[in-house]
Design an enzyme around this catalytic site. Structure first.
Site, PDB file in Angstrom:
ATOM      1  N   HIS A  31       0.881  -1.159   0.000  1.00  0.00           N
ATOM      2  CA  HIS A  31       0.000   0.000   0.000  1.00  0.00           C
ATOM      3  C   HIS A  31       0.915   1.204   0.000  1.00  0.00           C
ATOM      4  O   HIS A  31       1.910   1.231   0.709  1.00  0.00           O
ATOM      5  CB  HIS A  31      -0.867  -0.027   1.259  1.00  0.00           C
ATOM      6  CG  HIS A  31      -1.513   1.279   1.565  1.00  0.00           C
ATOM      7  ND1 HIS A  31      -2.690   1.691   0.994  1.00  0.00           N
ATOM      8  CD2 HIS A  31      -1.137   2.294   2.370  1.00  0.00           C
ATOM      9  CE1 HIS A  31      -3.001   2.889   1.445  1.00  0.00           C
ATOM     10  NE2 HIS A  31      -2.088   3.292   2.286  1.00  0.00           N
TER      11      HIS A  31
ATOM     12  N   CYS B   4      -4.934   2.066  -4.362  1.00  0.00           N
ATOM     13  CA  CYS B   4      -4.119   3.124  -3.776  1.00  0.00           C
ATOM     14  C   CYS B   4      -2.869   3.374  -4.598  1.00  0.00           C
ATOM     15  O   CYS B   4      -2.393   4.505  -4.735  1.00  0.00           O
ATOM     16  CB  CYS B   4      -3.731   2.756  -2.353  1.00  0.00           C
ATOM     17  SG  CYS B   4      -2.974   1.139  -2.228  1.00  0.00           S
TER      18      CYS B   4
END
Lengths: 168, 491
Positions: A40, A110
């Protein structure tokens, strides 16, 4: 290139491993290939961290989500873009392609956001091992099988505020 | 300012730094909303570029902010200067007057809010309540996501909630560990959880988990006997059995420790024992401990030596009474063994060389709050399992799992604690059916295990019904079935 007296702001990429090391250990067993992490990422600029999740674009103080400190920090360079322009840009993004409901774990996550913002701010892309992750997973039989389920997952690290939060 | 060049390739401009003629390049201009390809002379100035853009995007020129490679393109610059060439992308932001004000205020309010939310988040995470995972601390945006996460598929969704819901997964583990140590109830609860037991009955999985620990790997390099031992499936299986059954483990450990302390009385025996301990057990112990987040040296003080000088005579003391008055909790509390001190920690002994602690094993993998609530959900709602299983992709998972017959036989059906609710049993059986369906085109178990049944019969197990059950449970593994049958007989 001439740099007059314009101020530049440093841009960083914060990378987090969502699996906390479990992917590194378990991925050979589960997927049949070595994945060093479930990545992430977030962009840190102007003293704030920006990331995209299931609720839309969020911001917080750097390292301020529940994920804690990043595993890796990559210097992306400097940008002349001012915060004002950047917030305009983010608002626009947040109304269009980066609304909360546009989140897709595999194709529009993301890291997609971070990649785009990084290119906007510095002209550089984020390291390819991050953006290659979905295709790496999908290229395994297990990933293919899990795909319908995974598609419904939205990752949204708590601890930030939503920008343009009219769509939560 | 230049005249409007329009779409005319040859710009007629007054900009002194640019030559008249230029090859046309196509530059992509990207806004948050969309992108357009603009043809422009490569020698053009930024101003001209903006003119073109303002036409295309229907915005005023002074609203346009062009960014390339992190630089803002100023009107006086030329495209060449910034290295803008054919096929490259330039970013555009269209300013609107009032947004500028918003931008400033939202960023400042952002920081103040963050301060309070991070204060919130540290509180609940230290309390480590299982039910609040995924919704601790953060702003209101977090809770709507939680049901999505937990009701999704097991592994990965709880993975993300595991990662998200606590500040630090390791910390959470440690908290669980300390909670566990102070509460033996939880320990037995965890042990009885069928999923935990299933996992622990798979020696391969356990082995891989243990091997994956880098400290273990170091240890294994130094002491090849350890890797030997890990590779011995029989021993692993035994250890797993022990770990699964706390009472049995206590019993065995007591015996072993008693035998060990008898050994001490042999001349030179104490030294041998000590050597054995320091060379092998201690590093392994601390490695295993570290993996599960325990204090590596907490049990050193109270180990089998009892911390006192060994007597040179045989130890004739009676075995301590685990159910004695000083010890209200039964075996599960872990305080009945000689010298073994803290609940939930386990002194390694010869029979249990890794110091495998049932609690910590269960802890390591499955006891995170996310996983727990998920398991609870599944066990409460067999329909959920059913739905999961009937999905087509599940079937292919099953099939691929079934190709590894060990996992297949161990995993779904070996629920040793027979006292589960019938729904769960049914579920397990159904899973097995699917296996059978995937593997051997849905024969009845009886037909399928014909050969094994005969074998069992020949060995003297006359209860055909029980044999069949055992075979189903072990997936046709005769040896395991025998163990099951023997285990279920009163001894």
């Amino acid at each position: 290139m001439d740099k007059n007296d314009t101020t530049t702001y440093s841009v960083q990429l914060y990378i987090y491993d969502l699996s906390r090391g479990m992917a590194r250990n378990l991925s050979p067993i589960m997927l049949g290939k070595q994945l060093d992490g479930i990545w992430h990422s977030a962009i840190v600029v102007y003293g704030e961290e920006f990331y995209f999740g299931g609720v839309g674009i969020s911001s917080c103080s750097p390292g301020g989500t529940m994920l804690g400190s990043p595993d890796t920090v990559v210097e992306l360079g400097n940008t002349e873009v001012t915060e004002e322009i950047f917030m305009d840009y983010l608002s626009s993004l947040g109304e269009n392609t980066y609304r909360g409901d546009k989140y897709r774990l595999f194709e529009h996550n993301c890291n997609t956001f971070t990649n785009e913002v990084a290119q906007f701010l510095t002209g550089r892309k984020i390291p390819s091992y991050i953006t290659d992750l979905p295709s790496e997973v999908l290229s395994t039989p297990f990933g293919q099988i899990l795909r319908p389920i995974l598609d419904s997952i939205h990752i949204a690290p708590p601890g930030g505020n939503i920008i343009n939060g009219r769509h939560s | 300012m230049a005249d409007n060049g329009g779409a005319d390739p040859v710009n007629n401009n007054n900009n002194t730094t640019v030559a008249l003629e230029g090859t046309i390049i196509k530059v992509t201009v990207k806004t948050p909303k969309d992108k357009e390809e603009i043809a422009i002379s490569e020698d053009a100035s930024v101003t001209q570029f903006k003119e073109e853009i303002s036409r295309r995007f229907k915005a005023k020129q002074d609203q346009l902010v062009l960014i390339f490679a992190g630089k803002i393109l100023k009107d006086g610059d030329s495209l060449n200067q910034h290295g803008i060439k054919d096929g490259l992308t330039v970013h555009l932001v269209i300013k609107t007057a009032h947004k500028a004000g918003d931008g400033a205020s939202s960023s400042s309010s952002g920081t103040t809010q963050v301060g309070s939310s991070s204060g919130n988040s540290s509180g609940p995470s230290s309390a480590a309540h299982p039910s609040t995972v995924g919704s601790t601390g953060g702003p209101a945006s977090a809770p709507p996501q939680t049901p999505n996460l937990l009701t999704g598929f097991g592994g990965l969704s709880s993975l993300s909630s595991m990662g998200m819901g606590s500040a630090n997964f390791m910390e959470l583990q440690q908290q669980m560990q300390s909670q566990l140590m102070s509460n033996p109830e939880m320990l037995s609860q965890i042990m009885e959880n069928p999923l935990v037991q299933n996992m622990m009955s798979n020696p391969d999985l356990m082995r891989q988990m243990i091997v994956a620990n880098p400290q273990m790997q170091q240890l294994m390099e130094r002491n090849p006997e350890i890797s030997h031992m890990l590779n011995n499936p029989e021993l692993m299986r035994q250890t797993m059995e022990l770990a699964r059954n706390p009472a049995m483990m206590q019993e065995m450990m007591r015996n072993q420790d008693r035998a060990l302390s008898n050994l001490e009385s042999i001349p030179g025996g104490y030294n041998a024992l000590r050597r054995m301990y320091t060379d092998i057990q201690e590093p392994m112990f601390s490695a295993a401990r570290d993996q599960f987040g325990n204090n590596p040296f907490s049990a050193l003080g109270g180990n089998s030596d009892g911390g006192v000088q060994p007597s040179r005579t045989e130890n004739r003391e009676p075995l301590p009474n685990p159910w004695g008055s000083t010890n209200p909790s039964e075996g599960g509390g872990g305080t009945g063994t000689t010298g073994s001190s803290t609940t939930g920690s386990t002194t390694p002994s010869v029979s249990n060389p890794l110091g495998v602690n049932s609690a910590s094993l269960g802890n390591g993998m499955f006891s995170s709050p996310g996983m727990q609530s998920l398991m609870q959900q599944i066990s409460e709602n067999p329909q959920l399992m059913q739905n999961m299983l009937s999905a087509p992709y599940m079937r292919s998972i099953m099939q691929s799992l079934a190709q590894n017959p060990d996992m297949a036989s161990q995993n779904p059906a070996s629920s040793p604690s027979a006292g589960e609710n019938p729904a769960q049993q049914l579920m397990m059986q159904q899973m097995l059916q699917m296996f059978a369906g995937g593997n051997s085109s849905s024969q009845t178990p009886e037909v399928q295990f014909q050969q094994q049944l005969e074998q069992l019969g020949a060995m003297g197990f006359i209860n055909r019904e029980a044999n069949l059950q055992a075979l189903i449970a072990t997936g046709g593994d005769v040896n395991a079935a025998i163990e099951r049958l023997l285990g279920s007989q009163p001894s």
